[in-house]
Scaffold this active site. Structure first.
Site, PDB file in Angstrom:
ATOM      1  N   SER A 175       2.240   3.916   4.979  1.00 30.81           N
ATOM      2  CA  SER A 175       2.663   4.980   4.079  1.00 30.81           C
ATOM      3  C   SER A 175       2.790   6.275   4.892  1.00 30.81           C
ATOM      4  O   SER A 175       3.416   6.267   5.949  1.00 30.81           O
ATOM      5  CB  SER A 175       1.686   5.109   2.904  1.00 30.81           C
ATOM      6  N   ASP A 414       8.574  -2.571  -2.834  1.00 30.18           N
ATOM      7  CA  ASP A 414       7.969  -1.249  -2.704  1.00 30.18           C
ATOM      8  C   ASP A 414       9.014  -0.146  -2.896  1.00 30.18           C
ATOM      9  O   ASP A 414       9.977  -0.067  -2.133  1.00 30.18           O
ATOM     10  CB  ASP A 414       7.335  -1.137  -1.315  1.00 30.18           C
ATOM     11  N   HIS A 441       3.734  -2.476  -0.956  1.00 33.98           N
ATOM     12  CA  HIS A 441       3.487  -1.333  -0.086  1.00 33.98           C
ATOM     13  C   HIS A 441       2.444  -1.673   0.980  1.00 33.98           C
ATOM     14  O   HIS A 441       1.321  -2.067   0.663  1.00 33.98           O
ATOM     15  CB  HIS A 441       2.992  -0.177  -0.958  1.00 33.98           C
TER      16      HIS A 441
END
Length: 476
Positions: A175, A414, A441
């Site tokens: 991320s 995602d 994710h």
């Protein structure tokens, strides 16, 4: 299915009698750990060290000699003093000893290559607080550029202190830390030999309307239509006092829903959170699909709004929802991960998830001005704080990545893949990218499980092959 939903949304629950969408904010990686049942607040396991590093406050002002204590974790149980150093990068939340344990793929690599495992916490998150974060002027020291310099300085100083200065350092992040991992190879290529960037949204974007577009595609046409119809009806109800009173009862609000546009936007974001979470972490680590029970709840409900309310109720766990805009601002005024990350989005990245697109299922509740208002009211700067996304993309290149020896990975389910690098076409030859069908994710960043999909297994095999090539290479 209901059991899974409770596990999935446990990270959103609060210990208090009320909750709002910011009160239990945590990093994307930590949410993934919690879904896996990992207690991120547990004390370090035996043999894992929790330490603090004397870090520079301002890396770009030689006249500022101030320092602060930055937390990091070390697991040296496999290190033979000769192997590489595998660094897990902390991001928009606190880190824990879990970052250097078997929960991440780095643990497997440490066993294989006799590597040293290290995790460094990001400034202004967790226990790594350079200054009082309640004072907006202090947040001038909170930026991705300072964070990258933290990583480079830590690598140099800590590496020298443990005899790892001449070892290959490989960075891992997912991320926002995935962005940092990739950007390290652009800004400090001599410090880190290679980087793995999982689910990294490298394209800073003001109006991230694509997020909910991916949500719509992921849940399917019928399910999206159910939410769209319910959203339109909620919009109509929100225009009258009687309608807002019904909404209060349906969604167990703590007080009457205010009629102002900002509170309506905040309310709708509270309703979209469990849907977005379900998509973003769908089938994560072999858990049953989150999309299936969400869409089943809507399909089986005669009244689609009541069906939606039943989904949201599982996130509330008996607590009332404070949907007012004022409560959201109060959460962002209080020091914590939500305040720090919101500052970074207001200042550097935006990533503002609006309902401006017509290809999403949540009506027109959440315009861009909702986020501008949060930036203004939470930080109160003069001039007003606005995301400098053009500058961010100029500094880092957006998808025109010019670093080397970086592997990007993204999952097709995602929503964040819409801002990521999905292919290595056009990148320097030493880079690579994997677009993993049907995964969530940061899925490939976590440790393997018997229930992993074939696509995820193959993606990890690619990752392992790339790491082996880097560690065997004689290239500088």
């Amino acid at each position: 299915m209901k059991v899974f939903l409770l596990v999935l949304f446990a990270c959103l629950g609060a210990a208090s009698a009320q909750f709002n969408r910011f009160s239990q904010f945590d990093s994307a990686v930590n949410r993934g750990l919690k879904i896996r049942g990992v207690d991120v607040s547990a004390p370090p396991a035996k043999g894992i060290q929790e330490l603090y590093f004397e870090q520079v406050l301002d890396h770009f002002n030689g006249q500022n000699n101030a320092t602060w204590k930055q937390r990091y974790f070390v697991n040296d149980q496999f290190w033979d003093g000769k192997g590489p150093v595998l660094l897990m990068i902390g991001g928009e939340g606190p880190i824990s000893s879990a970052y250097v344990q078997e929960h991440f793929i780095t643990y497997n690599y440490a066993q294989q290559y006799n590597a040293l495992l290290v995790a460094l916490e990001h400034r202004f998150y967790g226990e790594s607080q350079p200054l009082d974060a309640s004072k907006t002027e202090n947040l001038a020291y909170l930026s991705s550029e300072q964070a990258l310099a933290d990583l480079a300085w830590f690598r140099e100083q800590y590496g020298a202190s443990v005899g790892a200065a001449d070892k290959k350092w490989i960075a891992f992040g997912g991320s926002y830390p995935g962005c940092l991992s990739g950007w390290l190879r652009q800004k400090y290529p001599s410090s880190f030999y290679g980087s793995f960037a999982a689910s990294a949204p490298v394209d800073a974007k003001l109006d991230f309307f694509e997020y909910f577009e991916v949500v719509e595609r992921s849940i399917g046409e019928k399910c999206a239509a159910d939410f769209q119809g319910a959203s339109e009806k909620l919009w109509e109800m929100a225009q009258t006092a009687d309608g807002r009173s019904q909404i209060k009862d349906l969604f167990n609000l703590c007080a009457d829903l205010p009629s102002d546009a900002l509170s309506l936007a905040n309310f709708m974001m509270g309703l979209t959170d469990p849907i977005a979470e379900g998509v973003q972490y769908n089938e994560d680590r072999g858990n049953p699909s989150a999309i299936t029970p969400i869409c089943d709840a809507m399909a089986n409900a005669t009244d689609k709004i009541q069906g939606w309310a039943s989904i949201v109720a599982q996130t509330q766990q008996g607590q009332c929802m404070d949907a007012s805009y004022e409560s959201a601002v109060q959460s962002l005024v209080t020091p914590g991960a939500a305040r720090s990350w919101t500052y970074q989005t207001c200042n550097e990245f935006s990533f503002f998830q609006t309902t401006d697109s017509t290809k999403q299922p949540f009506s027109k509740f959440v315009p861009l001005k909702y986020y501008y208002a949060l930036c203004d009211d939470a930080f109160g700067t003069d001039p007003l704080l606005r995301p400098r996304i053009d500058q961010t993309n100029t500094i880092y290149g957006s998808r025109n990545y010019r670093g080397t020896r970086t592997h990007f990975s993204n999952g097709s389910i995602d929503p964040w893949h819409a801002l990521g690098i999905l292919s290595a076409d056009g990148l320097p030859k030493s880079n690579s990218a994997t677009f993993i069908q049907g995964t969530a994710h940061c899925a490939d960043l976590y440790g393997p499980a018997p229930s992993d999909s074939q696509a995820l297994i193959e993606a990890r095999a690619t990752q392992a092959r790339i790491l082996a090539e880097w560690l065997a290479s004689d290239e500088p």
